[in-house]
Structure formats: C-alpha cells, structure tokens
Scaffold this motif. Sequence first.
Motif, PDB file in Angstrom:
ATOM      1  N   ASP A 143       0.809  -1.216   0.000  1.00  0.00           N
ATOM      2  CA  ASP A 143       0.000   0.000   0.000  1.00  0.00           C
ATOM      3  C   ASP A 143       0.848   1.274   0.000  1.00  0.00           C
ATOM      4  OD1 ASP A 143      -2.522  -1.244   0.028  1.00  0.00           O
ATOM      5  OD2 ASP A 143      -2.420  -1.524   2.207  1.00  0.00           O
ATOM      6  N   TRP A 144       2.020   1.221   0.656  1.00  0.00           N
ATOM      7  CA  TRP A 144       2.754   2.450   0.931  1.00  0.00           C
ATOM      8  C   TRP A 144       4.205   2.449   0.450  1.00  0.00           C
ATOM      9  CZ3 TRP A 144       0.029   6.503   2.674  1.00  0.00           C
ATOM     10  CH2 TRP A 144      -1.193   6.247   3.311  1.00  0.00           C
ATOM     11  N   THR A 145       4.733   1.305   0.090  1.00  0.00           N
ATOM     12  CA  THR A 145       6.167   1.212  -0.133  1.00  0.00           C
ATOM     13  C   THR A 145       6.503   0.956  -1.594  1.00  0.00           C
ATOM     14  OG1 THR A 145       6.025  -1.080   0.651  1.00  0.00           O
ATOM     15  CG2 THR A 145       6.749   0.569   2.209  1.00  0.00           C
ATOM     16  N   TYR A 146       7.483   1.728  -2.108  1.00  0.00           N
ATOM     17  CA  TYR A 146       7.872   1.709  -3.509  1.00  0.00           C
ATOM     18  C   TYR A 146       9.392   1.570  -3.624  1.00  0.00           C
ATOM     19  CZ  TYR A 146       3.082   3.112  -4.232  1.00  0.00           C
ATOM     20  OH  TYR A 146       1.708   3.129  -4.223  1.00  0.00           O
ATOM     21  N   HIS A 147       9.813   1.038  -4.769  1.00  0.00           N
ATOM     22  CA  HIS A 147      11.209   0.619  -4.882  1.00  0.00           C
ATOM     23  C   HIS A 147      11.651   0.732  -6.329  1.00  0.00           C
ATOM     24  CE1 HIS A 147      14.673  -1.653  -3.362  1.00  0.00           C
ATOM     25  NE2 HIS A 147      14.597  -2.476  -4.397  1.00  0.00           N
ATOM     26  N   PHE A 148      12.941   0.986  -6.545  1.00  0.00           N
ATOM     27  CA  PHE A 148      13.502   0.846  -7.889  1.00  0.00           C
ATOM     28  C   PHE A 148      14.849   0.143  -7.805  1.00  0.00           C
ATOM     29  CE2 PHE A 148      14.864   5.076  -6.481  1.00  0.00           C
ATOM     30  CZ  PHE A 148      16.198   5.162  -6.854  1.00  0.00           C
ATOM     31  N   CYS A 149      15.028  -0.844  -8.679  1.00  0.00           N
ATOM     32  CA  CYS A 149      16.258  -1.631  -8.677  1.00  0.00           C
ATOM     33  C   CYS A 149      16.213  -2.590  -9.856  1.00  0.00           C
ATOM     34  CB  CYS A 149      16.405  -2.402  -7.360  1.00  0.00           C
ATOM     35  SG  CYS A 149      18.099  -2.973  -7.043  1.00  0.00           S
ATOM     36  N   TRP A 150      17.253  -3.368 -10.008  1.00  0.00           N
ATOM     37  CA  TRP A 150      17.302  -4.458 -10.972  1.00  0.00           C
ATOM     38  C   TRP A 150      16.747  -5.718 -10.314  1.00  0.00           C
ATOM     39  CZ3 TRP A 150      21.052  -1.542  -8.879  1.00  0.00           C
ATOM     40  CH2 TRP A 150      21.746  -2.103  -7.807  1.00  0.00           C
ATOM     41  N   GLY A 151      16.603  -6.777 -11.088  1.00  0.00           N
ATOM     42  CA  GLY A 151      16.110  -8.029 -10.545  1.00  0.00           C
ATOM     43  C   GLY A 151      17.184  -9.101 -10.520  1.00  0.00           C
ATOM     44  N   LEU A 152      16.928 -10.162  -9.797  1.00  0.00           N
ATOM     45  CA  LEU A 152      17.835 -11.301  -9.776  1.00  0.00           C
ATOM     46  C   LEU A 152      17.987 -11.901 -11.170  1.00  0.00           C
ATOM     47  CD1 LEU A 152      16.502 -12.951  -6.509  1.00  0.00           C
ATOM     48  CD2 LEU A 152      18.726 -11.833  -6.771  1.00  0.00           C
ATOM     49  N   ASP A 153      16.916 -11.879 -11.951  1.00  0.00           N
ATOM     50  CA  ASP A 153      17.007 -12.369 -13.329  1.00  0.00           C
ATOM     51  C   ASP A 153      17.900 -11.461 -14.168  1.00  0.00           C
ATOM     52  OD1 ASP A 153      15.066 -10.401 -12.892  1.00  0.00           O
ATOM     53  OD2 ASP A 153      13.843 -11.040 -14.597  1.00  0.00           O
ATOM     54  N   ASP A 154      17.857 -10.161 -13.914  1.00  0.00           N
ATOM     55  CA  ASP A 154      18.745  -9.240 -14.617  1.00  0.00           C
ATOM     56  C   ASP A 154      20.208  -9.514 -14.270  1.00  0.00           C
ATOM     57  OD1 ASP A 154      16.615  -7.714 -15.831  1.00  0.00           O
ATOM     58  OD2 ASP A 154      16.269  -6.824 -13.864  1.00  0.00           O
ATOM     59  N   ILE A 155      20.477  -9.813 -12.986  1.00  0.00           N
ATOM     60  CA  ILE A 155      21.835 -10.176 -12.584  1.00  0.00           C
ATOM     61  C   ILE A 155      22.290 -11.414 -13.343  1.00  0.00           C
ATOM     62  CG2 ILE A 155      23.306 -10.901 -10.672  1.00  0.00           C
ATOM     63  CD1 ILE A 155      21.477  -9.373  -8.777  1.00  0.00           C
ATOM     64  N   ALA A 156      21.412 -12.419 -13.438  1.00  0.00           N
ATOM     65  CA  ALA A 156      21.763 -13.658 -14.128  1.00  0.00           C
ATOM     66  C   ALA A 156      22.116 -13.399 -15.592  1.00  0.00           C
ATOM     67  CB  ALA A 156      20.615 -14.661 -14.022  1.00  0.00           C
ATOM     68  N   HIS A 157      21.316 -12.597 -16.260  1.00  0.00           N
ATOM     69  CA  HIS A 157      21.593 -12.316 -17.664  1.00  0.00           C
ATOM     70  C   HIS A 157      22.886 -11.508 -17.821  1.00  0.00           C
ATOM     71  CE1 HIS A 157      18.085 -14.109 -19.473  1.00  0.00           C
ATOM     72  NE2 HIS A 157      17.286 -13.479 -18.622  1.00  0.00           N
ATOM     73  N   THR A 158      23.120 -10.571 -16.918  1.00  0.00           N
ATOM     74  CA  THR A 158      24.351  -9.787 -16.978  1.00  0.00           C
ATOM     75  C   THR A 158      25.563 -10.674 -16.760  1.00  0.00           C
ATOM     76  OG1 THR A 158      23.199  -7.821 -16.179  1.00  0.00           O
ATOM     77  CG2 THR A 158      25.587  -7.855 -15.944  1.00  0.00           C
ATOM     78  N   PHE A 159      25.480 -11.562 -15.770  1.00  0.00           N
ATOM     79  CA  PHE A 159      26.600 -12.466 -15.516  1.00  0.00           C
ATOM     80  C   PHE A 159      26.777 -13.474 -16.645  1.00  0.00           C
ATOM     81  CE2 PHE A 159      26.822 -11.969 -10.591  1.00  0.00           C
ATOM     82  CZ  PHE A 159      27.261 -10.678 -10.775  1.00  0.00           C
ATOM     83  N   ALA A 160      25.666 -13.949 -17.206  1.00  0.00           N
ATOM     84  CA  ALA A 160      25.775 -14.870 -18.337  1.00  0.00           C
ATOM     85  C   ALA A 160      26.483 -14.208 -19.517  1.00  0.00           C
ATOM     86  CB  ALA A 160      24.394 -15.376 -18.748  1.00  0.00           C
ATOM     87  N   ASP A 161      26.237 -12.921 -19.720  1.00  0.00           N
ATOM     88  CA  ASP A 161      26.973 -12.195 -20.755  1.00  0.00           C
ATOM     89  C   ASP A 161      28.474 -12.284 -20.516  1.00  0.00           C
ATOM     90  OD1 ASP A 161      24.638 -11.408 -22.023  1.00  0.00           O
ATOM     91  OD2 ASP A 161      24.623  -9.394 -21.154  1.00  0.00           O
ATOM     92  N   LEU A 162      28.880 -12.168 -19.243  1.00  0.00           N
ATOM     93  CA  LEU A 162      30.299 -12.252 -18.902  1.00  0.00           C
ATOM     94  C   LEU A 162      30.812 -13.681 -19.058  1.00  0.00           C
ATOM     95  CD1 LEU A 162      30.409  -9.965 -15.715  1.00  0.00           C
ATOM     96  CD2 LEU A 162      30.806  -9.338 -18.097  1.00  0.00           C
TER      97      LEU A 162
END
Length: 414
Positions: A143-162
Amino acid sequence: MRQRRFLTEALVGSMMSEFSDGRERVLTVGVAVARSGRLANLGDPLDFAMTLMEEKLAGAGSVGHRIRLASRDTRSSAEGARQAVDELVRDEDAKIILTLAGTRVLPAVADACEAVGVPCLSSAFPWQVYYYGRGADDNRPFDWTYHFCWGLDDIAHTFADLWERVDGRKHTVGCLWNDGPQGTWSRHPEHGFAPAARARGHDLLQPEPYREPATALDAHVTAFRDAEADIVTSAATGQDLALFRAQAAESGWRPRLITCSRWLAYPPSVTSTGGQPAQAGVGTLAYWTPAHPYVSSLDGMTAAELAEAYEQRTGRQWLQPLGLAYALFEVAAHALTTADDPTDRRSLAVALGSSRLRTIVGVLDWTAGPVANVATVPLAGGQWQEGTRHDYELAVVTSGQVDGLPVGGDLISG
C-alpha cells in the motif's frame, strides 16, 4: 550516533511563523541512513546526496510549499531502522521516507513505513527480494512502499553475458550462495537467479548454502573443483569471497572467472579487510558509473559530474549507490510536486505509484512494472581491474541493457 537535520534559514523562518499567514508550508522528506555500524561506509552516498540536495530541494515544492530534509541513523540494524522511521514520522512529521541498501535494514524500514502508513521509496536491493521476500504477490501489492532496482534475473543475464565471453561457450557454474535473503531468493525456482541462468544454457552447481559470515568454504571449493566448474558466481561479502579464494588457492584450484554482486559491486576501499582485495579480477554489476549517459531531472547534473563531485569533496573513490541515492531525491521531489495534495501521505503514495521520470540512473517507470510498487534499473557488466586513479577500478566490459553506455575494457579471465 551522528544525526543530521537539514533546514535552510528560509525554512526556519517559515516554521517559526507556524504558517500563521497561510502562505507557505514545509514538507519534510525523511531519510533513514546508516551512519554507524557495519553499513556506515555504504551510508556515505546517501549522506552525500542529502548534502547536495539540501538547497536544491528547498525551492522545489508545489506552490505554497517548501521541501525540507531530515535524517535519522539506522545504526545498520533492523531495530535501528524501525526506530529511525518512528522518529522521522513522530518528531519530524515526514511525509515520505527514503532509504538505501542493507539486506536487513532496507526491509525493516519499508515494513515500518507500511505499518504506520507513510510512503517509502528505496533502492539497491533486487526487486524480487524486496517484493516477494516481504510478502507481496501479484494479487496483494504493498500500500505504501515503492522501490527501484534491478532483478535477480537481470543479474543472471548480466553475468551470463560475462560467462559467455570466456571461450564463447556455455559453462558449469559453481554457486557460492549464503543462507540469507539474497542467497535464498537466488536459488528460487521461479523468481530467482537460477532459472534465468539455466535458460541461457548454463549448468548450475548449488551446494548447501553457507552461514554468513563464513568460517570455512572448503566444502564448496571441493564440490566446484570435482565438478570441473570453471566459473563461480556469488553474492558474498568481500570477507567471505576472500576466504573462498584463499581456500581455493590452498587446494591448488582456481576458477577462470568469478562473478559477484551485492558487496562486490563496491570498491575495495569499502569492503577490503587487508591483503589483496577480494574484488581483483571479479566480474560484477555495473548499474551506475560516471560513463552512464544520464542526467538528473532536477539540475541537469551528469553521472560523470556527480562522481567527480563526490571524489573531490570526500577524497574517496566514487561508489555505484551514489547514482541511486541522487535518484531517490529526484523521485521524491517529483512526487511532492505532482501529487494532488502533497501534504497528504496517501496522495503522495498515489503519485509515487504513477511516476515515470528520467533520472540520473535512467528512466524509472512505476507504470510499467514488472510488478506493482517496482520500477527497474538497467544493468551492464563490469570487472574490477587495476586502475590509474585508484588501485582497482570498475571497467565496463559489456553495455548490457544500458543503451549508449561505452565499453571501457575487455574481460580478463584465467
């Protein structure tokens, strides 16, 4: 414990008049920031951003309103985080609360805000851990809390690129997970890191998680070596990764590449415990760097200018959360100036949930998901390499999801 309260002379005069003339009110933005305890160094970017934003936000409110900043020390603990929220709401009448980082601290701040009904904006925490880890689901958002960040899936894809830059092939990857929230959610069969990495064709070896801080990781070393895993991935602290690397070296085995998020996205000056930095040669997330092609919505400051200002004024190496910290204030100011009634917390929560804004970390869009309450930050791939201005510097080795980000170096692997 150090506490900082930001209040311009103009605002002091406004408050002393108690708004008797009805012309001006003060809207307080509360900031829960670690200034003592184990996360104190990671509180520096948020503290620095507050310093820069004090005067800029003083005149940024709606007609008849001014914005004021007040802060409390979370003391790097969940209990301290809850107390910080209580004091910001009770003593400062905060209309919105901002916070950054801390596996236990950030959720505690957000949960406390959810409980008392004050809008909260946070960052630097994978969104699945923030969202599902705090009990929300697709049918029951916050109801009250908002957030901005990347996701664990985004980390996986970034690391897979490496990983795929090592011989241009798929790999067996040893997963050095801890038993905390990020390690637990990284293993999640639906929402975590693992399904995204496997979808890229990589085999993941996941031994039992270790308790943080680690005292021995030789069982993980043995499992990875016996399975011929030539790449290791983790979300370890610098101390735990240094232990793993030392025990691997003692056994005569060395992975060709280590990728690590969380603490290893910070420079050695923040995480080093002596000796060779755990970061040396480690691939990690590049979520904000001086090379990122973004500018602030408030003052037009570029990423490069913000990083340089931090280094010049503090004498310390820039940290990636600096961009996230600056963006927190950008979004807060946006909500306060677009809300139907900026003095009403519910109106501010609605404004946060409908925000779409170009910031110093890119476009943040709460109308696009991936779930309610969350906007995403794009990721690129980086590696800690020997530097020129600092002993180790974060080289961007793949631009990933960040359009217009120049690559600054080649990946180095064993």
